[in-house]
Design a protein around this motif. Structure first.
Motif, short mmCIF file in Angstrom:
data_model
loop_
_atom_site.label_atom_id
_atom_site.label_comp_id
_atom_site.label_asym_id
_atom_site.label_seq_id
_atom_site.Cartn_x
_atom_site.Cartn_y
_atom_site.Cartn_z
N GLN A 155 4.27 77.71 110.56
CA GLN A 155 2.90 77.71 111.08
C GLN A 155 2.89 78.11 112.56
O GLN A 155 1.98 78.83 113.01
N CYS A 156 3.90 77.68 113.30
CA CYS A 156 4.00 78.08 114.71
C CYS A 156 4.30 79.57 114.84
O CYS A 156 3.77 80.24 115.75
N LEU A 157 5.13 80.09 113.94
CA LEU A 157 5.45 81.51 113.98
C LEU A 157 4.19 82.36 113.79
O LEU A 157 4.04 83.43 114.41
N GLU A 158 3.26 81.90 112.96
CA GLU A 158 2.00 82.61 112.77
C GLU A 158 1.21 82.67 114.07
O GLU A 158 0.56 83.68 114.38
N ALA A 168 4.53 80.81 129.09
CA ALA A 168 5.09 79.50 128.76
C ALA A 168 6.53 79.59 128.28
O ALA A 168 7.27 78.60 128.32
N PHE A 169 6.95 80.79 127.87
CA PHE A 169 8.30 80.98 127.35
C PHE A 169 9.11 81.93 128.22
O PHE A 169 10.11 82.49 127.77
N ARG A 170 8.69 82.08 129.45
CA ARG A 170 9.35 83.01 130.37
C ARG A 170 10.22 82.24 131.35
O ARG A 170 9.74 81.36 132.06
N ALA A 171 11.50 82.60 131.40
CA ALA A 171 12.42 81.93 132.32
C ALA A 171 12.29 82.53 133.72
O ALA A 171 11.94 83.70 133.88
N THR A 217 11.54 75.51 121.68
CA THR A 217 10.29 74.80 121.44
C THR A 217 10.05 74.63 119.94
O THR A 217 9.58 73.57 119.49
N LEU A 218 10.38 75.65 119.15
CA LEU A 218 10.27 75.54 117.69
C LEU A 218 11.19 74.45 117.15
O LEU A 218 10.86 73.76 116.18
N ASP A 229 -0.09 71.74 116.68
CA ASP A 229 -1.15 71.77 117.70
C ASP A 229 -0.55 71.72 119.11
O ASP A 229 -1.04 72.40 120.03
N ASP A 230 0.50 70.92 119.28
CA ASP A 230 1.18 70.88 120.58
C ASP A 230 1.73 72.26 120.94
O ASP A 230 1.64 72.69 122.10
N PHE A 231 2.32 72.93 119.96
CA PHE A 231 2.88 74.26 120.20
C PHE A 231 1.79 75.22 120.66
O PHE A 231 1.98 76.00 121.60
N LYS A 232 0.64 75.16 120.01
CA LYS A 232 -0.49 76.03 120.39
C LYS A 232 -0.92 75.74 121.82
O LYS A 232 -1.17 76.67 122.61
#
Length: 259
Positions: A155-158, A168-171, A217-218, A229-232
């Motif tokens: 669901q997160c991958l979608e 948010a995923f950038r180092a 995060t996944l 929902d947290d992931f979103k």
């Protein structure tokens, strides 16, 4: 490549494109390093120099980090060497260590650049789930010692698909580029006895450590520490501090580069 070297290299007669696979376990990433530190580029350039007879400076589609692997890295270089292109893989592979292999060689157009001509890439990330480690997977996957909630991860991958700001995923430490990327496909498959989970990401580009930060995060979602929902909300926050820890390098593979 240094600007002063670029004109020298481009004055040569041939532009050679290579597809390379490597096990990154024993290397400090792809990008050339100062000895005694050894990177994949150091080894490739040395062996190509022996075969082609002139100095070689490679351009690469991706600068994979220490411990990261590649099934389809693409590089190119300019040379005056005369060896026929169909003989290049056998000639160079005979000199390379067994953890680096040239899969294919071809003549490229003068304006082809492995880095700048790429239009998209696919990365894969392997997770070994379950409480029993596998000694044969330790350099090739991330062992999460519990079974994961696969449905929640899917669901997160979608949510990742499409054009988004992936701050948010950038180092920190990457080049100053736009954080907006378009993920065309984000999928999951389970292999073998069900313990290997492979995450796949196809996008028009990736930020520094983007895939590993997404996977970290996944992993939190799969363990039940975070919800879908947290992931979103993490994605929408654009805040790296809210996302999970960076997943370890050995599970990551540069799978394919598209031109």
């Amino acid at each position: 490549m240094k600007p002063e070297h670029k004109d020298i290299m481009k004055a040569r007669k041939r532009n050679i494109r290579l597809t390379v696979a490597y096990d990154g376990t024993n290397y400090h990433g792809f990008q050339r390093q100062t000895p005694p530190v050894v990177a994949v580029q150091n080894v490739l350039e040395d062996k190509l120099h022996k075969v082609f007879g002139d100095s070689v400076e490679l351009a690469a589609a991706g600068r994979t980090d220490a411990g990261v692997h590649a099934r389809g890295q693409v590089v190119n270089f300019f040379t005056d060497g005369t060896i026929p292109v169909d003989r290049v893989p056998r000639a160079v592979n005979s000199l390379l260590p067994p953890d680096i292999v040239i899969l294919e060689a071809m003549e490229a157009d003068r304006d082809f650049s492995a880095r700048h001509s790429a239009i998209s890439k696919t990365y894969e990330y392997r997770i070994l789930q379950g409480d029993i480690p596998d000694p044969f997977e330790r350099n090739y996957s991330w062992n999460i010692r519990k079974n994961l909630d696969i449905t929640a991860i899917e669901q997160c991958l979608e949510l990742l698909k499409g054009e988004h700001d992936f701050s948010a995923f950038r180092a920190a430490g990457g080049p100053p580029v736009s954080p907006v990327r378009n993920i065309y496909e984000a999928g999951l498959r389970v292999e073998g006895d069900g313990r290997i989970v492979v995450l796949s990401f196809h996008a028009n580009g990736f930020l520094y450590h983007m895939v590993r930060n997404i996977v970290g995060t996944l992993g939190n979602v799969g363990l039940g520490w975070k919800s879908v929902d947290d992931f979103k909300l993490i994605m929408e926050s654009l805040d790296r501090q809210k996302a999970g820890a960076t997943a370890p390098p050995q599970g990551l593979y540069l799978d394919k580069v598209y031109y």
